[in-house]
Design an enzyme around this catalytic site. Structure first.
Site, PDB file in Angstrom:
ATOM      1  N   ASN A  27       0.828  -1.214   0.000  1.00 22.47           N
ATOM      2  CA  ASN A  27       0.000   0.000   0.000  1.00 22.47           C
ATOM      3  C   ASN A  27       0.867   1.270   0.000  1.00 22.47           C
ATOM      4  O   ASN A  27       2.074   1.209   0.275  1.00 22.47           O
ATOM      5  CB  ASN A  27      -0.907  -0.010   1.232  1.00 22.47           C
ATOM      6  CG  ASN A  27      -2.213   0.739   0.997  1.00 22.47           C
ATOM      7  OD1 ASN A  27      -2.310   1.579   0.092  1.00 22.47           O
ATOM      8  ND2 ASN A  27      -3.217   0.446   1.795  1.00 22.47           N
ATOM      9  N   GLY A  29       2.611   4.181   1.596  1.00 23.92           N
ATOM     10  CA  GLY A  29       3.082   4.307   2.984  1.00 23.92           C
ATOM     11  C   GLY A  29       3.453   3.005   3.658  1.00 23.92           C
ATOM     12  O   GLY A  29       3.646   2.957   4.872  1.00 23.92           O
ATOM     13  N   LYS A  32       8.005   0.863   1.252  1.00 20.03           N
ATOM     14  CA  LYS A  32       8.766   0.374   0.089  1.00 20.03           C
ATOM     15  C   LYS A  32      10.098   1.126  -0.051  1.00 20.03           C
ATOM     16  O   LYS A  32      11.131   0.523  -0.332  1.00 20.03           O
ATOM     17  CB  LYS A  32       7.924   0.525  -1.200  1.00 20.03           C
ATOM     18  CG  LYS A  32       6.672  -0.346  -1.187  1.00 20.03           C
ATOM     19  CD  LYS A  32       5.833  -0.171  -2.430  1.00 20.03           C
ATOM     20  CE  LYS A  32       5.185   1.175  -2.573  1.00 20.03           C
ATOM     21  NZ  LYS A  32       4.199   1.542  -1.509  1.00 20.03           N
ATOM     22  N   GLU A  50      10.572   4.135  -7.399  1.00 23.12           N
ATOM     23  CA  GLU A  50       9.437   4.576  -8.220  1.00 23.12           C
ATOM     24  C   GLU A  50       9.669   6.003  -8.721  1.00 23.12           C
ATOM     25  O   GLU A  50      10.145   6.847  -7.965  1.00 23.12           O
ATOM     26  CB  GLU A  50       8.227   4.555  -7.302  1.00 23.12           C
ATOM     27  CG  GLU A  50       6.925   4.739  -7.987  1.00 23.12           C
ATOM     28  CD  GLU A  50       5.838   4.471  -6.963  1.00 23.12           C
ATOM     29  OE1 GLU A  50       5.053   3.571  -7.216  1.00 23.12           O
ATOM     30  OE2 GLU A  50       5.788   5.137  -5.929  1.00 23.12           O
ATOM     31  N   GLN A  79      -2.416   7.822 -14.816  1.00 25.48           N
ATOM     32  CA  GLN A  79      -2.070   6.394 -14.903  1.00 25.48           C
ATOM     33  C   GLN A  79      -1.380   6.059 -16.226  1.00 25.48           C
ATOM     34  O   GLN A  79      -0.568   5.136 -16.285  1.00 25.48           O
ATOM     35  CB  GLN A  79      -3.304   5.509 -14.692  1.00 25.48           C
ATOM     36  CG  GLN A  79      -3.847   5.533 -13.262  1.00 25.48           C
ATOM     37  CD  GLN A  79      -2.856   5.041 -12.208  1.00 25.48           C
ATOM     38  OE1 GLN A  79      -1.909   4.303 -12.500  1.00 25.48           O
ATOM     39  NE2 GLN A  79      -3.050   5.453 -10.966  1.00 25.48           N
ATOM     40  N   GLU A 102      10.673  -0.723  -7.389  1.00 23.04           N
ATOM     41  CA  GLU A 102       9.521  -0.319  -6.583  1.00 23.04           C
ATOM     42  C   GLU A 102       8.299  -0.307  -7.495  1.00 23.04           C
ATOM     43  O   GLU A 102       8.260   0.400  -8.495  1.00 23.04           O
ATOM     44  CB  GLU A 102       9.766   1.071  -5.985  1.00 23.04           C
ATOM     45  CG  GLU A 102       8.641   1.522  -5.071  1.00 23.04           C
ATOM     46  CD  GLU A 102       8.955   2.836  -4.365  1.00 23.04           C
ATOM     47  OE1 GLU A 102       9.970   3.469  -4.694  1.00 23.04           O
ATOM     48  OE2 GLU A 102       8.176   3.229  -3.485  1.00 23.04           O
ATOM     49  N   ARG A 103       7.352  -1.125  -7.171  1.00 22.73           N
ATOM     50  CA  ARG A 103       6.119  -1.277  -7.943  1.00 22.73           C
ATOM     51  C   ARG A 103       6.364  -1.808  -9.357  1.00 22.73           C
ATOM     52  O   ARG A 103       7.490  -2.043  -9.779  1.00 22.73           O
ATOM     53  CB  ARG A 103       5.329   0.021  -8.007  1.00 22.73           C
ATOM     54  CG  ARG A 103       4.723   0.406  -6.688  1.00 22.73           C
ATOM     55  CD  ARG A 103       3.393   1.132  -6.882  1.00 22.73           C
ATOM     56  NE  ARG A 103       2.822   1.518  -5.615  1.00 22.73           N
ATOM     57  CZ  ARG A 103       2.117   0.700  -4.850  1.00 22.73           C
ATOM     58  NH1 ARG A 103       1.911  -0.545  -5.242  1.00 22.73           N
ATOM     59  NH2 ARG A 103       1.632   1.103  -3.710  1.00 22.73           N
TER      60      ARG A 103
HETATM   61  N1  DCP Z   1       0.127   5.963  -7.131  1.00 21.97           N
HETATM   62  C1  DCP Z   1      -0.984   5.885  -7.937  1.00 21.97           C
HETATM   63  N2  DCP Z   1      -1.023   4.958  -8.931  1.00 21.97           N
HETATM   64  C2  DCP Z   1      -0.014   4.093  -9.107  1.00 21.97           C
HETATM   65  C3  DCP Z   1       1.115   4.140  -8.275  1.00 21.97           C
HETATM   66  C4  DCP Z   1       1.145   5.092  -7.273  1.00 21.97           C
HETATM   67  O1  DCP Z   1      -1.927   6.664  -7.772  1.00 21.97           O
HETATM   68  N3  DCP Z   1      -0.089   3.213 -10.115  1.00 21.97           N
HETATM   69  C5  DCP Z   1       0.206   7.055  -6.141  1.00 21.97           C
HETATM   70  C6  DCP Z   1      -0.109   6.672  -4.724  1.00 21.97           C
HETATM   71  C7  DCP Z   1       0.760   7.588  -3.925  1.00 21.97           C
HETATM   72  C8  DCP Z   1       1.962   7.868  -4.817  1.00 21.97           C
HETATM   73  O2  DCP Z   1       1.536   7.556  -6.140  1.00 21.97           O
HETATM   74  O3  DCP Z   1       0.084   8.813  -3.690  1.00 21.97           O
HETATM   75  C9  DCP Z   1       3.180   7.027  -4.462  1.00 21.97           C
HETATM   76  O4  DCP Z   1       2.675   5.784  -4.080  1.00 21.97           O
HETATM   77  P1  DCP Z   1       3.471   4.468  -3.744  1.00 21.97           P
HETATM   78  O5  DCP Z   1       2.700   3.644  -2.797  1.00 21.97           O
HETATM   79  O6  DCP Z   1       3.765   3.773  -5.001  1.00 21.97           O
HETATM   80  O7  DCP Z   1       4.820   5.008  -3.098  1.00 21.97           O
HETATM   81  P2  DCP Z   1       5.083   5.459  -1.600  1.00 21.97           P
HETATM   82  O8  DCP Z   1       6.080   6.557  -1.660  1.00 21.97           O
HETATM   83  O9  DCP Z   1       3.796   5.732  -0.897  1.00 21.97           O
HETATM   84  O10 DCP Z   1       5.727   4.156  -1.030  1.00 21.97           O
HETATM   85  P3  DCP Z   1       6.247   3.840   0.437  1.00 21.97           P
HETATM   86  O11 DCP Z   1       5.642   4.814   1.398  1.00 21.97           O
HETATM   87  O12 DCP Z   1       5.798   2.426   0.664  1.00 21.97           O
HETATM   88  O13 DCP Z   1       7.732   3.994   0.362  1.00 21.97           O
END
Ligand code: DCP
Length: 228
Positions: A27, A29, A32, A50, A79, A102-103
């Site tokens: 998810n 946050g 990752k 990412e 997207q 990442e992702r």
């Molecule tokens: N996001 C999105 N669609 C995607 C990938 C990500 O809308 N296909 C958005 C969701 C977050 C932002 O991009 O607002 C970054 O999301 P991630 O969960 O991929 O990265 P984080 O930085 O939140 O990861 P973490 O906190 O686990 O390090």
């Protein structure tokens, strides 16, 4: 973080043997970035964070912000750009034997686009266009993955961490959205409801930073053993 050149040609037969490829999922946050940072220390690993900074600045446009402010208008644009930038990571050539991403194009489709389609932020015609691109990419490029690391959190913990880290664009994202994204990760990686491209290693990412290091070690062992 990514100092290597993006290779232009996506044509499958031109691509050299690929590295052992691991995607890190979970998810918003879920931790990752912290997980990826831990693997920066190993010379054998090419860590690909990412491209969120690209999403916040596409020729001066903050697509992430636009998507959260007006999802119906901007989700498809956002997207589409996510799909492109993640594909660039999937097809990136590297001299490293291990690639840690990442992702992936898979979570983009199965979790985020799916959520947007179900809630009406993206209409079904737009989803069809994205799916055609997805199919073409799968046929034309090597998008294989060897392992998925799933940083599994409860939606509440992910939500709290996101509020705490204070990324401006995410401040008004409700807990409900975290629940939706969590449930779609579960459907994909635990309940096998969508196509899963590799075995899944699940990590309890609700754990505190001080304890989770042990989980990283287990992960490291699995990755380094499997690639050899
Ligand atoms: N996001 C999105 N669609 C995607 C990938 C990500 O809308 N296909 C958005 C969701 C977050 C932002 O991009 O607002 C970054 O999301 P991630 O969960 O991929 O990265 P984080 O930085 O939140 O990861 P973490 O906190 O686990 O390090």
């Amino acid at each position: 973080m990514n100092s290597e050149r993006l290779i232009g040609s996506p044509i499958k037969h031109l691509i050299k043997p690929r590295p052992y490829t691991v995607i890190v999922e979970g998810n918003i946050g879920s931790g990752k970035t912290t997980f990826l940072n831990y693997f920066q220390q190993f010379d054998d690993v090419n860590v690909l964070a990412e491209p969120v900074n690209k999403w916040r600045n596409c020729n001066g446009y903050n697509l992430l912000e636009k998507m959260y402010i007006d999802p119906k208008k901007w989700s498809f644009t956002f997207q589409s750009y996510v799909q492109l930038t993640i594909l660039q990571h999937h097809t990136l050539m590297t001299r490293h034997p291990i690639k840690l991403m990442e992702r992936s194009i898979y979570s983009a489709r199965n979790c985020f686009v799916e959520q947007m389609a179900r809630t009406g932020s993206i209409d079904c015609c737009s989803v069809s266009v994205m799916d055609e691109w997805f199919k073409w990419a799968q046929e034309s490029c090597d998008l294989s993955v060897d392992l998925i690391v799933y940083l599994r959190t409860s939606p509440k913990v992910a939500h709290e961490r996101t509020l705490k880290r204070n990324r401006r664009e995410e401040q008004s994202v409700p807990l409900e959205y975290f629940r939706d994204i969590h449930n779609l990760h579960e459907d994909w990686l635990i309940h096998n409801k969508f196509n899963c491209p590799a075995p899944v290693l699940v990590i309890d990412a609700d754990l505190d930073q001080s304890v989770i290091q042990k989980e990283y070690l287990k992960c490291k062992a699995q990755i380094f053993t499997s690639k050899s």
